[in-house]
Design a protein around this motif. Structure first.
Motif, PDB file in Angstrom:
ATOM      1  N   SER A 449       4.095   5.001   2.522  1.00  0.00           N
ATOM      2  CA  SER A 449       3.527   5.166   1.188  1.00  0.00           C
ATOM      3  C   SER A 449       2.505   4.057   1.024  1.00  0.00           C
ATOM      4  O   SER A 449       2.557   3.056   1.738  1.00  0.00           O
ATOM      5  CB  SER A 449       4.615   5.091   0.121  1.00  0.00           C
ATOM      6  N   ASN A 450       1.566   4.264   0.144  1.00  0.00           N
ATOM      7  CA  ASN A 450       0.511   3.269  -0.049  1.00  0.00           C
ATOM      8  C   ASN A 450       0.810   2.416  -1.266  1.00  0.00           C
ATOM      9  O   ASN A 450       1.462   2.868  -2.202  1.00  0.00           O
ATOM     10  CB  ASN A 450      -0.848   3.964  -0.216  1.00  0.00           C
ATOM     11  N   ARG A 451       0.317   1.187  -1.225  1.00  0.00           N
ATOM     12  CA  ARG A 451       0.490   0.310  -2.384  1.00  0.00           C
ATOM     13  C   ARG A 451      -0.445   0.728  -3.504  1.00  0.00           C
ATOM     14  O   ARG A 451      -0.086   0.774  -4.662  1.00  0.00           O
ATOM     15  CB  ARG A 451       0.178  -1.133  -1.998  1.00  0.00           C
ATOM     16  N   LYS A 452      -1.677   1.017  -3.089  1.00  0.00           N
ATOM     17  CA  LYS A 452      -2.659   1.468  -4.076  1.00  0.00           C
ATOM     18  C   LYS A 452      -2.587   2.990  -4.154  1.00  0.00           C
ATOM     19  O   LYS A 452      -2.479   3.652  -3.136  1.00  0.00           O
ATOM     20  CB  LYS A 452      -4.067   1.034  -3.655  1.00  0.00           C
ATOM     21  N   ASN A 454      -4.724   4.917  -6.281  1.00  0.00           N
ATOM     22  CA  ASN A 454      -5.872   5.538  -6.944  1.00  0.00           C
ATOM     23  C   ASN A 454      -7.002   5.906  -5.982  1.00  0.00           C
ATOM     24  O   ASN A 454      -8.160   5.719  -6.288  1.00  0.00           O
ATOM     25  CB  ASN A 454      -6.392   4.591  -8.026  1.00  0.00           C
ATOM     26  N   PHE A 455      -6.675   6.367  -4.780  1.00  0.00           N
ATOM     27  CA  PHE A 455      -7.760   6.807  -3.910  1.00  0.00           C
ATOM     28  C   PHE A 455      -7.412   8.148  -3.274  1.00  0.00           C
ATOM     29  O   PHE A 455      -6.245   8.548  -3.226  1.00  0.00           O
ATOM     30  CB  PHE A 455      -8.101   5.752  -2.854  1.00  0.00           C
ATOM     31  N   ASP A 456      -8.436   8.780  -2.776  1.00  0.00           N
ATOM     32  CA  ASP A 456      -8.296  10.107  -2.201  1.00  0.00           C
ATOM     33  C   ASP A 456      -7.355  10.051  -0.999  1.00  0.00           C
ATOM     34  O   ASP A 456      -7.573   9.266  -0.078  1.00  0.00           O
ATOM     35  CB  ASP A 456      -9.699  10.568  -1.766  1.00  0.00           C
ATOM     36  N   GLY A 457      -6.306  10.843  -1.016  1.00  0.00           N
ATOM     37  CA  GLY A 457      -5.387  10.875   0.120  1.00  0.00           C
ATOM     38  C   GLY A 457      -4.293   9.819   0.066  1.00  0.00           C
ATOM     39  O   GLY A 457      -3.535   9.671   1.019  1.00  0.00           O
ATOM     40  N   ALA A 458      -4.217   9.074  -1.022  1.00  0.00           N
ATOM     41  CA  ALA A 458      -3.184   8.040  -1.131  1.00  0.00           C
ATOM     42  C   ALA A 458      -1.796   8.678  -1.096  1.00  0.00           C
ATOM     43  O   ALA A 458      -1.575   9.743  -1.664  1.00  0.00           O
ATOM     44  CB  ALA A 458      -3.359   7.259  -2.425  1.00  0.00           C
ATOM     45  N   LYS A 459      -0.871   8.021  -0.408  1.00  0.00           N
ATOM     46  CA  LYS A 459       0.477   8.571  -0.291  1.00  0.00           C
ATOM     47  C   LYS A 459       1.439   7.880  -1.253  1.00  0.00           C
ATOM     48  O   LYS A 459       1.427   6.652  -1.384  1.00  0.00           O
ATOM     49  CB  LYS A 459       0.977   8.387   1.135  1.00  0.00           C
ATOM     50  N   SER A 460       2.300   8.682  -1.849  1.00  0.00           N
ATOM     51  CA  SER A 460       3.305   8.138  -2.759  1.00  0.00           C
ATOM     52  C   SER A 460       4.618   7.972  -1.999  1.00  0.00           C
ATOM     53  O   SER A 460       4.744   8.388  -0.848  1.00  0.00           O
ATOM     54  CB  SER A 460       3.505   9.112  -3.918  1.00  0.00           C
ATOM     55  N   MET A 461       5.605   7.420  -2.676  1.00  0.00           N
ATOM     56  CA  MET A 461       6.944   7.296  -2.111  1.00  0.00           C
ATOM     57  C   MET A 461       7.493   8.687  -1.777  1.00  0.00           C
ATOM     58  O   MET A 461       8.280   8.881  -0.862  1.00  0.00           O
ATOM     59  CB  MET A 461       7.838   6.657  -3.162  1.00  0.00           C
ATOM     60  N   HIS A 462       7.051   9.634  -2.560  1.00  0.00           N
ATOM     61  CA  HIS A 462       7.462  11.004  -2.385  1.00  0.00           C
ATOM     62  C   HIS A 462       6.949  11.567  -1.056  1.00  0.00           C
ATOM     63  O   HIS A 462       7.677  12.244  -0.324  1.00  0.00           O
ATOM     64  CB  HIS A 462       6.911  11.797  -3.574  1.00  0.00           C
ATOM     65  N   ASP A 463       5.695  11.268  -0.725  1.00  0.00           N
ATOM     66  CA  ASP A 463       5.132  11.687   0.567  1.00  0.00           C
ATOM     67  C   ASP A 463       5.893  11.014   1.711  1.00  0.00           C
ATOM     68  O   ASP A 463       6.145  11.618   2.751  1.00  0.00           O
ATOM     69  CB  ASP A 463       3.646  11.297   0.679  1.00  0.00           C
TER      70      ASP A 463
END
Ligand SMILES: C[S@@+](CC[C@H](N)C(=O)[O-])C[C@H]1O[C@@H](n2cnc3c(N)ncnc32)[C@H](O)[C@@H]1O
Ligand SMILES: [Zn+2]
Length: 626
Positions: A449-452, A454-463
């Motif tokens: 998951s990504n820390r940031k 707000n960018f295109d393709g950013a991964k969440s905890m869910h991803d």
């Protein structure tokens, strides 16, 4: 007093717990530093070999097949094969497979390899001839490294500011050399370089050792400047003569590490910008020379040469720096899981780092010989049954032709949520190794998951959970019934922890009774900047899961509310009763919380997870680690 007792009796249960093979499931050990095969190349977040050695031993027997769906720097693969197991290692990251292949490699002809190393070193020497020394008195001293600093334009007076350690007022603030500059009177006591235009770099010192072994620091004067200029002219000439194209590989702008490390803002647009011109050109010439040996030596010797080369680009880039208290004042690099660019950095002599890298490869070969390490790589799972003992797969296990109920044990170390961006960081090596990689890295499937956000393709905890789930589901199907999946994990962020557990329970696993252990880390590795920076506890939790047919779900949650209430009450109870040993505390919390988490993950699947992760994010663990 009472809780001390609880902990002791808890430990006793652990020691007497016996695994499937009749051996204890796990006994925490003193984690040992890497053995030579692990040192041939850097990989991010390698786990201690002796921890995995024991896991292999306790969860499988001779001749059985082990799967590591996240094989990374190769601990399970190496320790598995070393103990007579067949091992399937999968990783999306081409660097991982490249490294592991070379760790287990049988060198065809050592003589040929040593000879090729000699030729390469001779060539490298010729690239420095006449340009790699400074004089002190009558003595010529070899330059081991130069200290270099970035230069910016002062926001106030437009004069140059050299971002040297000397000019540093405090973190992120430098003093302007212009005595009249108003910045020096400002509240900050200087200028913030992040607000200034970057205009170049400046060499400050040359460093070497004299004939008496004493460290000599010499100011980078006019003579040095001229010498460097001539050296660059010579190197550019060689590049031209050999028709080598200087590549330009853009560092993507929509990367987590780009947001965190602000590379573009610092003028670092291409991976090649992570090198001084001198070191970039020498690396390119050296690579070109090694490539020219390809036809003259065997494939295994060639790849070992290449791994020795690949490992030096981590030492000779602008991320290396010195710090009096680290590594006895010698340059260090990659001390964080980041593209971290110091304002004053080192331009390291490549001859020295290549020699060390060669020695590491040779030590690994000797180590493998000493232990009669026998490896035979195959490309298909079918072939593993008959002839081979290693299958390395540079894709997700999901894409591997792996029959159901065919694997005896899964031993792995899954990615850690947002802590390490493996593919982004490993991409540093892409320009240097692309001709050896067989696949393009698949960022989409990477379980991070990504820390940031707000960018295109950013991964969440869910991803992160979803990508883990795909891997664990396939692994579950591949595992034989009543056998184990053992993994190491640690995270300061409770949502990462839950995402991992959710994905595992959703895949069908159950936690073994008393199946959580704590394994302390290697003492020497504790003080590295990234562990401090990420605030992660030292060491790892070891979880033992099972593919069991009699699944007991004790409670079914019908709404998120009740899950949340249960978890809350569990955690608050433990916070009050156990407050002096955070590691045991977390272990206890998770042991008690497991049934709650297990039933929640099965009944809720994906629903409500977004909200849950968002709520959980900072609630519990952060203040525990203050
Ligand atoms: C914690 S590391 C493994 C480290 C290894 N145990 C060691 O000691 O070196 C996790 C690895 O998972 C890989 N990875 C992430 N997502 C993956 C996926 N979906 N399939 C396969 N590998 C993946 C990363 O490239 C990384 O190498
Ligand atoms: Zn100024």
């Amino acid at each position: 007093m009472t809780h001390m007792k609880t902990l002791q009796s808890h430990k006793k249960t652990i020691a007497s717990t016996v695994g499937l093979t009749g051996k204890p499931r796990y006994n925490p050990v003193k984690a040992e530093p890497h053995t030579p095969p692990y040192k041939i190349h850097k990989y991010f977040a390698r786990r201690p070999w002796n921890v995995f050695n024991q896991l292999v031993n306790n969860f499988s027997t001779q001749g059985e097949t082990i799967l590591d769906p996240f094989c990374g720097g190769g601990v399970t693969v190496y320790e598995g094969v070393k103990q007579g197991r067949k091992v399937i290692g999968c990783d999306l990251n081409p660097l991982s497979i490249f490294v592991v292949k070379n760790m287990v490699k049988r060198v065809g002809d050592l003589e040929v390899l040593l000879n090729a190393f000699d030729l390469t070193e001779e060539y490298l020497k010729s690239l420095y001839e006449g340009f790699d020394f400074f004089t002190q008195g009558k003595e010529n001293i070899k330059i081991e490294w130069s200290e270099v600093a970035f230069v910016v334009e002062c926001l106030y007076c437009k004069k140059e500011i050299i971002l040297s350690n000397e000019n540093k007022v405090k973190n992120g603030v430098y003093k302007c050399c212009n005595a009249k500059c108003e910045s020096n009177k400002s509240a900050k006591g200087g200028v913030e370089p992040r607000l200034c235009k970057r205009i170049g770099t400046k060499h400050l010192y040359n460093i070497g050792h004299n004939s008496k072994g004493k460290k000599v620091v010499s100011i980078f004067d006019k003579t040095s400047e001229n010498q460097t200029k001539k050296h660059l002219e010579f190197l550019r000439g060689e590049i031209k003569r050999k028709k080598i194209k200087v590549p330009q590989d853009k560092i993507p702008l929509n990367w987590d590490r780009q947001f965190e490390d602000q590379l573009a803002k610092k003028g670092i647009l291409n991976f090649q910008d992570l090198f001084t011109e001198q070191n970039l050109l020498i690396n390119l010439l050296l690579l070109n020379f090694i490539q020219s040996l390809k036809e003259k030596i065997g494939q295994s010797e060639y790849e070992l040469l290449r791994i020795a080369f690949s490992n030096i680009v981590k030492d000779n880039n602008i991320m290396s720096f010195t710090n009096d208290t680290w590594q006895s004042g010698k340059p260090t690099t990659w001390s964080k899981h980041a593209y971290w660019i110091p304002s004053q950095f080192c331009e390291v002599n490549i001859e020295d780092v290549f020699r060390k890298s060669k020695q590491r490869v040779i030590s690994a070969i000797n180590f493998n010989r000493e232990f009669d390490f026998v490896s035979k790589e195959v490309n298909k799972t079918k072939d593993l049954e008959k002839e081979g003992n290693i299958l390395l797969w540079n894709k997700s296990v999901v894409d591997l032709d792996l029959p159901n109920n065919s694997v005896d044990a899964i031993i792995t170390d899954p990615p850690y949520g947002s802590n390490v961006q493996y593919l982004e960081l490993s991409h540093f090596w892409y320009p240097w190794n692309r001709d050896l990689y067989h696949v393009e890295p698949d960022f989409k499937l990477e379980a991070v998951s990504n820390r940031k956000k707000n960018f295109d393709g950013a991964k969440s905890m869910h991803d992160y959970e979803e990508n883990l789930y795909k891997v664990f589901k396939k692994s579950y199907d591949a595992l034989k019934p009543d056998r184990h999946m053992v993994l190491t994990f640690n995270n300061k962020n409770i949502s990462a922890w839950l995402a991992l557990l959710f994905s595992i329970f959703r895949a069908g696993f159950t936690l073994e009774k008393d199946g959580i252990y704590f394994q302390d880390g290697v003492k020497n590795y504790k003080q590295t900047a990234h562990t401090k920076y990420e605030g992660s506890p030292y060491g790892d939790y070891i979880y033992v899961f099972k593919k069991t047919s009699n699944k007991l779900v004790t409670k079914t949650y019908t709404n998120q509310e009740s899950f949340w209430t249960d978890l809350n009450s569990l955690f608050t109870t433990h916070f009050q009763t156990l407050d002096n040993n955070r590691d045991d505390l977390i272990k206890k919390m998770f042991l008690d919380a497991i049934p709650v988490i297990e039933s929640f993950s099965k009944t809720f699947l994906l629903k409500n997870k977004h909200e849950l992760y968002a709520t959980l994010k900072k609630d519990y663990f952060d203040h525990l680690y203050d």
